[in-house]
Design an enzyme around this catalytic site. Structure first.
Site, PDB file in Angstrom:
ATOM      1  CG  ASN A  15      52.029  30.871  27.453  1.00 11.88           C
ATOM      2  OD1 ASN A  15      52.366  30.432  26.968  1.00 11.88           O
ATOM      3  ND2 ASN A  15      50.063  32.346  27.796  1.00 11.88           N
ATOM      4  CE  LYS A  17      48.034  30.372  30.700  1.00 13.22           C
ATOM      5  NZ  LYS A  17      46.968  31.146  31.801  1.00 13.22           N
ATOM      6  CG  HIS A 100      50.472  35.760  28.843  1.00 17.50           C
ATOM      7  ND1 HIS A 100      49.774  36.118  29.905  1.00 17.50           N
ATOM      8  CD2 HIS A 100      49.731  35.389  27.656  1.00 17.50           C
ATOM      9  CE1 HIS A 100      49.278  34.868  29.497  1.00 17.50           C
ATOM     10  NE2 HIS A 100      48.629  34.683  28.635  1.00 17.50           N
ATOM     11  CD  GLU A 102      48.993  34.451  32.910  1.00 19.79           C
ATOM     12  OE1 GLU A 102      50.306  33.457  32.584  1.00 19.79           O
ATOM     13  OE2 GLU A 102      48.086  33.477  32.817  1.00 19.79           O
ATOM     14  CD  GLU A 172      45.693  35.188  25.974  1.00 17.68           C
ATOM     15  OE1 GLU A 172      45.450  34.939  25.600  1.00 17.68           O
ATOM     16  OE2 GLU A 172      46.312  36.418  26.932  1.00 17.68           O
ATOM     17  N   GLY A 178      42.278  31.909  32.166  1.00 18.70           N
ATOM     18  CA  GLY A 178      42.822  30.847  33.506  1.00 18.70           C
ATOM     19  C   GLY A 178      41.858  30.702  33.951  1.00 18.70           C
ATOM     20  CB  SER A 218      38.189  30.083  29.749  1.00 16.84           C
ATOM     21  OG  SER A 218      39.222  30.752  31.200  1.00 16.84           O
TER      22      SER A 218
HETATM   23  C1  PEP Z   1      46.865  32.256  27.815  1.00 21.14           C
HETATM   24  O1  PEP Z   1      47.254  31.833  28.678  1.00 21.14           O
HETATM   25  O2  PEP Z   1      46.756  33.089  27.065  1.00 21.14           O
HETATM   26  C2  PEP Z   1      45.328  31.908  27.876  1.00 21.14           C
HETATM   27  C3  PEP Z   1      44.401  32.354  27.169  1.00 21.14           C
HETATM   28  O3  PEP Z   1      44.843  30.797  28.657  1.00 21.14           O
HETATM   29  P1  PEP Z   1      43.722  30.332  29.155  1.00 21.14           P
HETATM   30  O4  PEP Z   1      43.007  29.858  27.910  1.00 21.14           O
HETATM   31  O5  PEP Z   1      44.118  29.197  30.320  1.00 21.14           O
HETATM   32  O6  PEP Z   1      41.987  31.127  29.729  1.00 21.14           O
END
Ligand code: PEP
Length: 257
Positions: A15, A17, A100, A102, A172, A178, A218
């Site tokens: 992803n 972003k 997501h 975000e 998630e 992040g 992460s």
């Molecule tokens: C994501 O944006 O779905 C995500 C898991 O981000 P990160 O791996 O940076 O935590």
């Protein structure tokens, strides 16, 4: 429920972003292609709308699949600034991330609008990566299961068993996205397994066993191995680490074992 991880194909999805201009996107994909060419899992890159055309043309005749990061629920109309699911499928996009955290956090996304987008994506023939997950506060309150259960049920409302085959769920935990704070592999396995049990109640055991449930938050080249050995962790949704070809490729390798 029996533990037949082998019935499911691992999917590693990036992803991006709101990152990478066209030139940077081209460089990243060119670097990634040879590194993941022998992957034994599915490899997806979800990119900003402005990079879709670039990603589609550069990944032609490769094993890399292309996804978008969101879509609107209407087929067309007066929704200035939005992109519809049929617009994506028509250009050859195969996947779309929906729900997501975000989007939920910054753009007022609710389970009701997530559900509308999921159904629109499926109607347009897209494969959906549906994101669910609890906030830190909710985990501390001991309501993680209630939260992911509610999200899963509402987000999948009106989705039939046949359509479920085009869904991937990404668990998630919001506190892990992040932040560099990865869930432990046991935490990921536990919630992924719980989500699978919710899906089993809705669609039956066989459908639940066949469902790919990713972990996201992460995940990186160092911790991917450990997370991906878990029986209910069928891949990953990768944010930060998907922006560097060697890191993303290392996660793909971990999922290919
Ligand atoms: C994501 O944006 O779905 C995500 C898991 O981000 P990160 O791996 O940076 O935590």
């Amino acid at each position: 429920m029996s533990m037949k991880k082998s019935v499911r194909k691992a999917v590693i999805a990036g992803n991006w972003k709101m990152n990478k201009n066209r030139k940077e996107a081209k460089a990243l994909i060119d670097e990634l292609k040879p590194l993941v060419a022998d992957a034994k899992c599915d490899v997806v890159i979800c990119v900003p709308y402005t990079n879709l055309e670039t990603a589609l043309s550069l990944t032609e005749n490769t094993n890399i699949k292309v996804g978008a990061e969101n879509c609107h629920w209407a087929e067309s109309g007066a929704f200035t600034g939005e992109i519809s699911a049929p617009m994506l499928s028509e250009m050859g996009v195969e996947y779309v991330i929906i729900g997501h955290s975000e989007r939920r956090q910054y753009f007022g996304e609710t389970d009701i609008t997530v559900n509308k987008r999921v159904r629109a994506a499926l109607n347009a023939g897209l494969k959906v990566i549906l994101c669910v997950g609890e906030l830190l506060e909710q985990r501390e309150q001991g309501i993680t299961e209630e939260i992911v259960s509610m999200q899963t049920k509402i987000d999948l409302a009106g989705v039939n068993a046949e359509e479920l085959k085009n869904i991937i769920i990404a668990y998630e935990p919001v506190w892990a996205i992040g932040t560099g704070k990865t869930a432990t592999s046991d935490q990921a396995d536990e919630v992924n397994g719980y989500i699978r049990s919710v899906v089993a109640k809705l669609y039956g055991e066989a459908a639940a066993e066949a469902l790919t449930i990713q972990y996201g938050g992460s995940m990186n080249a160092k911790n991917a191995d450990e997370l991906l050995t878990k029986v209910h962790v069928d891949g990953g949704l990768i944010g930060g680490a998907s922006l560097k070809a060697p890191d993303f490729a290392a996660i793909v390798s971990a999922a290919s074992k």
